[in-house]
Motif scaffolding. Structure first.
Motif, PDB file in Angstrom:
ATOM      1  N   ARG A 277      47.144  74.998  26.492  1.00  0.00           N
ATOM      2  CA  ARG A 277      45.862  75.696  26.365  1.00  0.00           C
ATOM      3  C   ARG A 277      44.746  74.766  25.903  1.00  0.00           C
ATOM      4  NH1 ARG A 277      49.878  78.693  24.229  1.00  0.00           N
ATOM      5  NH2 ARG A 277      49.334  78.111  22.077  1.00  0.00           N
ATOM      6  N   ASP A 278      45.070  73.516  25.661  1.00  0.00           N
ATOM      7  CA  ASP A 278      44.041  72.541  25.267  1.00  0.00           C
ATOM      8  C   ASP A 278      43.087  72.342  26.445  1.00  0.00           C
ATOM      9  OD1 ASP A 278      42.664  69.998  24.845  1.00  0.00           O
ATOM     10  OD2 ASP A 278      44.127  69.615  23.252  1.00  0.00           O
ATOM     11  N   PRO A 279      41.784  72.542  26.262  1.00  0.00           N
ATOM     12  CA  PRO A 279      40.852  72.432  27.397  1.00  0.00           C
ATOM     13  C   PRO A 279      40.861  71.057  28.053  1.00  0.00           C
ATOM     14  CG  PRO A 279      39.669  72.561  25.298  1.00  0.00           C
ATOM     15  CD  PRO A 279      41.096  72.907  25.008  1.00  0.00           C
ATOM     16  N   ARG A 280      41.324  70.036  27.360  1.00  0.00           N
ATOM     17  CA  ARG A 280      41.392  68.706  27.969  1.00  0.00           C
ATOM     18  C   ARG A 280      42.526  68.597  28.983  1.00  0.00           C
ATOM     19  NH1 ARG A 280      42.498  65.038  23.002  1.00  0.00           N
ATOM     20  NH2 ARG A 280      43.889  66.831  22.634  1.00  0.00           N
ATOM     21  N   PHE A 281      43.560  69.410  28.815  1.00  0.00           N
ATOM     22  CA  PHE A 281      44.779  69.249  29.597  1.00  0.00           C
ATOM     23  C   PHE A 281      45.165  70.491  30.407  1.00  0.00           C
ATOM     24  CE2 PHE A 281      45.850  66.841  25.490  1.00  0.00           C
ATOM     25  CZ  PHE A 281      45.226  65.680  25.927  1.00  0.00           C
ATOM     26  N   ALA A 282      44.351  71.516  30.430  1.00  0.00           N
ATOM     27  CA  ALA A 282      44.745  72.811  30.970  1.00  0.00           C
ATOM     28  C   ALA A 282      44.749  72.868  32.497  1.00  0.00           C
ATOM     29  CB  ALA A 282      43.842  73.905  30.415  1.00  0.00           C
ATOM     30  N   SER A 283      44.077  71.930  33.151  1.00  0.00           N
ATOM     31  CA  SER A 283      44.033  71.938  34.613  1.00  0.00           C
ATOM     32  C   SER A 283      43.995  70.519  35.142  1.00  0.00           C
ATOM     33  CB  SER A 283      42.792  72.695  35.106  1.00  0.00           C
ATOM     34  OG  SER A 283      41.616  71.951  34.816  1.00  0.00           O
ATOM     35  N   HIS A 284      44.235  70.398  36.444  1.00  0.00           N
ATOM     36  CA  HIS A 284      44.200  69.071  37.064  1.00  0.00           C
ATOM     37  C   HIS A 284      42.814  68.446  36.917  1.00  0.00           C
ATOM     38  CE1 HIS A 284      46.095  66.258  40.048  1.00  0.00           C
ATOM     39  NE2 HIS A 284      44.833  65.896  40.157  1.00  0.00           N
ATOM     40  N   THR A 285      41.769  69.224  37.139  1.00  0.00           N
ATOM     41  CA  THR A 285      40.410  68.703  37.019  1.00  0.00           C
ATOM     42  C   THR A 285      40.114  68.270  35.591  1.00  0.00           C
ATOM     43  OG1 THR A 285      39.648  70.109  38.829  1.00  0.00           O
ATOM     44  CG2 THR A 285      37.963  69.251  37.340  1.00  0.00           C
ATOM     45  N   ALA A 286      40.534  69.065  34.624  1.00  0.00           N
ATOM     46  CA  ALA A 286      40.284  68.714  33.216  1.00  0.00           C
ATOM     47  C   ALA A 286      41.020  67.439  32.834  1.00  0.00           C
ATOM     48  CB  ALA A 286      40.720  69.869  32.320  1.00  0.00           C
ATOM     49  N   ARG A 287      42.280  67.316  33.289  1.00  0.00           N
ATOM     50  CA  ARG A 287      43.032  66.102  32.953  1.00  0.00           C
ATOM     51  C   ARG A 287      42.401  64.871  33.602  1.00  0.00           C
ATOM     52  NH1 ARG A 287      47.153  69.801  33.902  1.00  0.00           N
ATOM     53  NH2 ARG A 287      47.480  68.968  36.004  1.00  0.00           N
ATOM     54  N   ALA A 288      41.901  65.021  34.839  1.00  0.00           N
ATOM     55  CA  ALA A 288      41.244  63.895  35.493  1.00  0.00           C
ATOM     56  C   ALA A 288      40.023  63.436  34.716  1.00  0.00           C
ATOM     57  CB  ALA A 288      40.851  64.284  36.919  1.00  0.00           C
ATOM     58  N   GLN A 289      39.310  64.388  34.106  1.00  0.00           N
ATOM     59  CA  GLN A 289      38.121  64.044  33.320  1.00  0.00           C
ATOM     60  C   GLN A 289      38.481  63.460  31.962  1.00  0.00           C
ATOM     61  OE1 GLN A 289      36.229  67.880  33.326  1.00  0.00           O
ATOM     62  NE2 GLN A 289      35.135  67.508  35.269  1.00  0.00           N
ATOM     63  N   ASN A 290      39.720  63.690  31.526  1.00  0.00           N
ATOM     64  CA  ASN A 290      40.177  63.194  30.219  1.00  0.00           C
ATOM     65  C   ASN A 290      41.460  62.390  30.374  1.00  0.00           C
ATOM     66  OD1 ASN A 290      38.386  64.779  28.083  1.00  0.00           O
ATOM     67  ND2 ASN A 290      38.952  66.249  29.702  1.00  0.00           N
ATOM     68  N   ILE A 291      41.519  61.620  31.456  1.00  0.00           N
ATOM     69  CA  ILE A 291      42.778  60.976  31.806  1.00  0.00           C
ATOM     70  C   ILE A 291      43.214  59.954  30.761  1.00  0.00           C
ATOM     71  CG2 ILE A 291      41.743  59.135  33.229  1.00  0.00           C
ATOM     72  CD1 ILE A 291      44.962  61.173  34.010  1.00  0.00           C
ATOM     73  N   ASP A 292      42.272  59.290  30.119  1.00  0.00           N
ATOM     74  CA  ASP A 292      42.653  58.310  29.103  1.00  0.00           C
ATOM     75  C   ASP A 292      43.346  58.993  27.930  1.00  0.00           C
ATOM     76  OD1 ASP A 292      42.550  55.462  28.291  1.00  0.00           O
ATOM     77  OD2 ASP A 292      41.410  56.272  26.605  1.00  0.00           O
ATOM     78  N   ALA A 293      42.804  60.136  27.495  1.00  0.00           N
ATOM     79  CA  ALA A 293      43.428  60.873  26.392  1.00  0.00           C
ATOM     80  C   ALA A 293      44.800  61.392  26.802  1.00  0.00           C
ATOM     81  CB  ALA A 293      42.528  62.026  25.957  1.00  0.00           C
ATOM     82  N   ALA A 294      44.938  61.852  28.066  1.00  0.00           N
ATOM     83  CA  ALA A 294      46.217  62.372  28.533  1.00  0.00           C
ATOM     84  C   ALA A 294      47.279  61.280  28.557  1.00  0.00           C
ATOM     85  CB  ALA A 294      46.048  62.981  29.923  1.00  0.00           C
ATOM     86  N   TYR A 295      46.925  60.127  29.093  1.00  0.00           N
ATOM     87  CA  TYR A 295      47.893  59.041  29.168  1.00  0.00           C
ATOM     88  C   TYR A 295      48.182  58.433  27.797  1.00  0.00           C
ATOM     89  CZ  TYR A 295      48.150  58.883  34.288  1.00  0.00           C
ATOM     90  OH  TYR A 295      48.400  59.177  35.603  1.00  0.00           O
ATOM     91  N   ARG A 296      47.191  58.440  26.915  1.00  0.00           N
ATOM     92  CA  ARG A 296      47.438  57.948  25.556  1.00  0.00           C
ATOM     93  C   ARG A 296      48.448  58.842  24.841  1.00  0.00           C
ATOM     94  NH1 ARG A 296      42.689  58.387  23.690  1.00  0.00           N
ATOM     95  NH2 ARG A 296      41.963  56.341  24.371  1.00  0.00           N
ATOM     96  N   LEU A 297      48.314  60.158  25.030  1.00  0.00           N
ATOM     97  CA  LEU A 297      49.272  61.094  24.455  1.00  0.00           C
ATOM     98  C   LEU A 297      50.676  60.794  24.953  1.00  0.00           C
ATOM     99  CD1 LEU A 297      50.096  63.809  23.037  1.00  0.00           C
ATOM    100  CD2 LEU A 297      49.529  64.924  25.209  1.00  0.00           C
ATOM    101  N   VAL A 298      50.827  60.606  26.266  1.00  0.00           N
ATOM    102  CA  VAL A 298      52.142  60.314  26.834  1.00  0.00           C
ATOM    103  C   VAL A 298      52.690  59.015  26.268  1.00  0.00           C
ATOM    104  CG1 VAL A 298      53.407  59.829  28.963  1.00  0.00           C
ATOM    105  CG2 VAL A 298      51.620  61.585  28.947  1.00  0.00           C
ATOM    106  N   SER A 299      51.832  58.005  26.184  1.00  0.00           N
ATOM    107  CA  SER A 299      52.268  56.711  25.669  1.00  0.00           C
ATOM    108  C   SER A 299      52.808  56.836  24.251  1.00  0.00           C
ATOM    109  CB  SER A 299      51.096  55.727  25.705  1.00  0.00           C
ATOM    110  OG  SER A 299      51.479  54.464  25.201  1.00  0.00           O
ATOM    111  N   ASP A 300      52.113  57.585  23.413  1.00  0.00           N
ATOM    112  CA  ASP A 300      52.543  57.735  22.012  1.00  0.00           C
ATOM    113  C   ASP A 300      53.878  58.459  21.917  1.00  0.00           C
ATOM    114  OD1 ASP A 300      50.235  56.465  21.207  1.00  0.00           O
ATOM    115  OD2 ASP A 300      49.159  58.312  20.685  1.00  0.00           O
ATOM    116  N   VAL A 301      54.063  59.485  22.743  1.00  0.00           N
ATOM    117  CA  VAL A 301      55.289  60.272  22.674  1.00  0.00           C
ATOM    118  C   VAL A 301      56.478  59.510  23.260  1.00  0.00           C
ATOM    119  CG1 VAL A 301      56.417  62.375  23.501  1.00  0.00           C
ATOM    120  CG2 VAL A 301      54.058  62.462  22.693  1.00  0.00           C
ATOM    121  N   ILE A 302      56.276  58.828  24.368  1.00  0.00           N
ATOM    122  CA  ILE A 302      57.374  58.113  25.011  1.00  0.00           C
ATOM    123  C   ILE A 302      57.973  57.066  24.077  1.00  0.00           C
ATOM    124  CG2 ILE A 302      57.946  56.517  26.902  1.00  0.00           C
ATOM    125  CD1 ILE A 302      57.674  59.359  27.862  1.00  0.00           C
TER     126      ILE A 302
END
Length: 412
Positions: A277-302
């Motif tokens: 439900r995070d507005p940064r990650f809730a849709s493909h368009t939103a993730r594309a606009q916040n792709i650095d934050a999305a990939y940073r999250l994945v990097s930290d968790v992995i």
């Protein structure tokens, strides 16, 4: 199995004949693709041979590893095209083929008397393909071109810098030569299909610069797709710094969490369902606009689990993931081995070798490795005979052309 046997028929391009005047990587890669598919490729080399013969590692002089991987399914003919005898022999060969391929500058072909008009005079149906640096209609026509230069001029090193923040770098493979080489193979096929329909040949130009520009701009025109520009150049997902193999607690892994289902499963897997439900990650368009934050999250968790744990858990969640391989790992991969992509061949002079196999499966006319990469001039007499030279003419031709045009002996 005698993979180098010359008499085994087959391949969807059986009956197509190509006169290959190219050297190094781009042209030979293109003609090897068509040779794997059954075309008869006559490789014309100067007395000193293709430059790639000298690039090691190698067991015997003139038979370097890269040469072996670019020139199977071909016959080698030595012609000194700077001599009258060499030019005449080349034209006699051109009279009986579907395609002539060259990768020198067109001005050089004209000086040799092998321009399109001269070749078409002996074979009006010839498909005359030039694969070189820059198109003749532009101001860079005639400039020399090499893989590194074309990578640099089409922005690949600067894209690497934007992605990594590091210094500009070339891709660590002959990317331009091989990518454009596939365009060259397509152009030769397109020309042959049209010529067989119309009964007329044509001259075709495949410039490296333009072909690689198309490849790069297809991804990275970005906001400049629109006029006036609607934003910066670049495909953001490909350029963020965290788009790289992710570090695990004991190594690295390749992961692509791409569509809405993937992200939903990933958030459940890491125990963060509220991120759906995070507005940064809730849709493909939103993730594309916040792709650095999305990939940073994945990097930290992995980084919190091992590679083996992630491969098991991501696989169970049907999220695309793969191990990070070295070249040695790739050679030994069980899928690569099962589909016979790295072929073991018996070369008559080089002994047992391994080589990347043909790509694809054809149910009725399979691709295959029907000839070994030839020794310098190995088929000169054979091909000249096919062009109509008598035995006496061939012997006289060798005597006049000199010893460097003689076929190389078997190495035992």
């Amino acid at each position: 199995m005698p993979e180098h046997a010359a008499t085994r028929p087959g391949g969807p391009l059986a009956g197509v004949r190509i006169l290959d005047l190219s050297a190094v990587v781009m042209g030979p890669y293109a003609t090897q693709i068509l040779g794997d598919l059954g075309a008869d490729v006559i490789k014309v080399e100067p007395p000193g041979g293709d430059n790639m013969r000298a690039v090691g590692p190698m067991r015997n002089a003139g038979m370097g590893a890269l040469y072996l991987h670019l020139n199977r399914n071909k016959r080698s003919v030595v012609l000194d095209l700077k001599t009258q005898a060499g030019r005449e022999a080349c034209l006699r060969l051109a009279a009986k083929v579907d395609v002539l391929l060259y990768n020198t500058r067109p001005q050089a072909m004209s000086r040799l008397g092998l321009d399109y008009e001269s070749v078409a005079a002996v074979n009006p149906r010839i498909v005359y393909v030039g694969a070189y640096g820059f198109g003749n209609a532009g101001p860079y026509a005639g400039r020399p071109a090499y893989d590194d230069l074309i990578q640099g001029m089409t922005g690949l090193p600067s894209l690497y810098q934007r992605n990594s923040g590091d210094i500009p770098r070339y891709a660590p493979l002959t990317l331009a030569d091989r990518a454009v080489g596939m365009h060259v193979a397509i152009a030769m096929l397109a020309g042959v299909i049209e010529a067989r329909e119309s009964g007329k040949g044509q001259a075709i130009e495949v410039p490296m610069f333009e072909a690689m520009a198309q490849l790069v701009l297809g991804d990275h025109l970005g906001g400049h797709t629109f006029e006036p520009p609607a934003g910066a150049t670049g495909y953001a997902r490909l350029l963020v710094s965290h788009r790289r193999p992710y570090a695990t607690s004991d190594g690295h892994i390749s992961v692509l969490i791409y569509n809405d289902k993937h992200w939903s499963r990933f958030f459940d897997l890491i125990g963060r369902p509220e991120l759906k439900r995070d507005p940064r990650f809730a849709s493909h368009t939103a993730r594309a606009q916040n792709i650095d934050a999305a990939y940073r999250l994945v990097s930290d968790v992995i980084a919190t689990r091992t590679t083996a744990e992630w491969l098991e858990q991501l696989g169970a969640a049907d999220i695309p993931a793969a191990p990070l391989y070295s070249v040695e790992d790739l050679i030994n991969d069980p899928h690569i081995q099962a589909v016979d992509m790295v072929r073991r061949l018996n070369h008559p002079s080089e002994g047992e070798i391994r080589s990347p196999g043909p790509v694809g499966s054809y149910s009725r006319t399979p691709a295959g490795i029907r000839r070994h990469a030839p020794r310098l001039g190995e088929h000169t007499a054979e091909v000249l005979a096919e062009a109509g030279y008598s035995e006496e003419e061939i012997n006289a031709w060798f005597a006049e052309a000199g010893p460097r045009t003689q076929p190389t002996k078997d190495i035992t």
